[in-house]
Design a protein around this motif. Structure first.
Motif, PDB file in Angstrom:
ATOM      1  N   VAL A 176     101.327  55.106  85.229  1.00 21.54           N
ATOM      2  CA  VAL A 176     101.961  55.727  86.396  1.00 21.54           C
ATOM      3  C   VAL A 176     102.570  57.050  85.950  1.00 21.54           C
ATOM      4  O   VAL A 176     103.049  57.169  84.818  1.00 21.54           O
ATOM      5  N   ASP A 177     102.537  58.031  86.828  1.00 20.40           N
ATOM      6  CA  ASP A 177     102.918  59.391  86.445  1.00 20.40           C
ATOM      7  C   ASP A 177     103.536  60.115  87.621  1.00 20.40           C
ATOM      8  O   ASP A 177     102.866  60.368  88.625  1.00 20.40           O
ATOM      9  N   GLY A 178     104.811  60.445  87.457  1.00 19.71           N
ATOM     10  CA  GLY A 178     105.496  61.243  88.463  1.00 19.71           C
ATOM     11  C   GLY A 178     106.744  60.562  88.992  1.00 19.71           C
ATOM     12  O   GLY A 178     106.671  59.495  89.607  1.00 19.71           O
ATOM     13  N   ALA A 198     106.945  59.916  81.725  1.00 22.28           N
ATOM     14  CA  ALA A 198     108.251  60.348  82.243  1.00 22.28           C
ATOM     15  C   ALA A 198     108.594  61.701  81.640  1.00 22.28           C
ATOM     16  O   ALA A 198     108.668  61.834  80.417  1.00 22.28           O
ATOM     17  N   GLY A 199     108.754  62.679  82.507  1.00 23.26           N
ATOM     18  CA  GLY A 199     109.063  64.032  82.055  1.00 23.26           C
ATOM     19  C   GLY A 199     110.524  64.360  82.230  1.00 23.26           C
ATOM     20  O   GLY A 199     111.332  64.285  81.298  1.00 23.26           O
ATOM     21  N   SER A 200     110.897  64.700  83.467  1.00 20.75           N
ATOM     22  CA  SER A 200     112.259  65.199  83.692  1.00 20.75           C
ATOM     23  C   SER A 200     113.322  64.150  83.381  1.00 20.75           C
ATOM     24  O   SER A 200     114.405  64.489  82.896  1.00 20.75           O
ATOM     25  N   SER A 201     113.010  62.865  83.614  1.00 24.10           N
ATOM     26  CA  SER A 201     114.044  61.848  83.368  1.00 24.10           C
ATOM     27  C   SER A 201     114.329  61.699  81.874  1.00 24.10           C
ATOM     28  O   SER A 201     115.438  61.322  81.492  1.00 24.10           O
TER      29      SER A 201
END
Ligand SMILES: O=C(CO)[C@H](O)[C@H](O)COP(=O)(O)O
Ligand SMILES: [Fe+2]
Length: 226
Positions: A176-178, A198-201
């Protein structure tokens, strides 16, 4: 025992000017994979990195580079990404209806692991032939935001696709992505996702290592409850 949880910080949210050290920092904090968002400014309205940057990063790490190709012509990227040292090559089903068999074959021939991604509006049935074929993909990436940018809001309605996929394919890697983070991971994990981007988190947290371990615990906990 479930399938392995893979926590993949999205390097899209890192400081690109310090990509190698950011990658090493994530790995030292417990990341399993590094998620690399390749965007061509055409399939999505954003332009990021391509094979030259993967090649540069590869000189600094042996980590699994989980490459998400948001490009209109994924076939053109197979050779360069293989040479650059990509580990996973996940292309979008929306642009590969005519040539996915050739794509999968070439990705494998280059020593990469093929995956297929789908946008929130794309029906899940579209990936079934790619998972069930003679030469199948090894991961399905269910986009949980519209592809193109980090920092967007998680779309819970995409979880039905994850549930359907997990029921149909108990041992498939489902990514899952986003918009994934501490407040959204439980719903994704209980739907059956085991690979979490998980990028921004992660990059926005004061303690990114704690977020990485929280994401992993949620996936492991959900698997124990099933
Ligand atoms: O594919 C992507 C965007 O198209 C990124 O991987 C994704 O958005 C990660 O960022 P965030 O966790 O901040 O949403
Ligand atoms: Fe991505």
């Amino acid at each position: 025992m479930g399938i392995a949880a893979k926590i993949a910080p999205s390097m899209l949210s890192s400081d690109f000017a310090n990509l190698a050290s950011e990658a090493k920092r994530m790995l030292s904090l417990g990341a399993d994979w590094l998620h690399m968002d390749i965007m061509d400014g055409h399939f999505v309205p954003n332009l990021t990195i391509g094979a030259p940057v993967i090649e540069s990063l590869r000189k600094h790490t042996t980590a699994y580079l989980d490459c998400h190709l948001m490009v209109t012509n994924p076939l053109d990227y197979v050779d360069p990404m293989g040479k650059a040292g990509a580990s996973g090559f996940t292309f979008h089903v929306e642009v590969s209806k005519e040539n996915w068999q050739e794509l999968v074959q070439k990705i494998k021939a280059k020593g990469m692991r093929p995956g297929v991604a789908l946008k929130p509006g794309t029906p899940i049935e579209e990936v079934y032939p790619l998972v069930e074929g003679e030469n199948p993909v090894e991961m399905v990436l269910v986009m949980t935001v519209e592809p193109g940018f980090g920092g967007q809001k998680f779309m819970p309605e995409t979880m039905e696709k994850v549930r359907v996929l997990r029921k149909k394919y108990p041992s498939l890697d489902i990514e899952v992505d986003g918009g994934l983070g501490p407040s959204t991971i439980d719903v994704a994990a209980s739907a059956g996702a085991n690979c979490i981007v998980a990028g921004s988190s992660v990059f926005g947290a004061s303690e990114p290592g704690q977020v990485i371990s929280l994401l992993r615990k949620s996936v492991q906990g959900a698997q124990q409850n099933n």
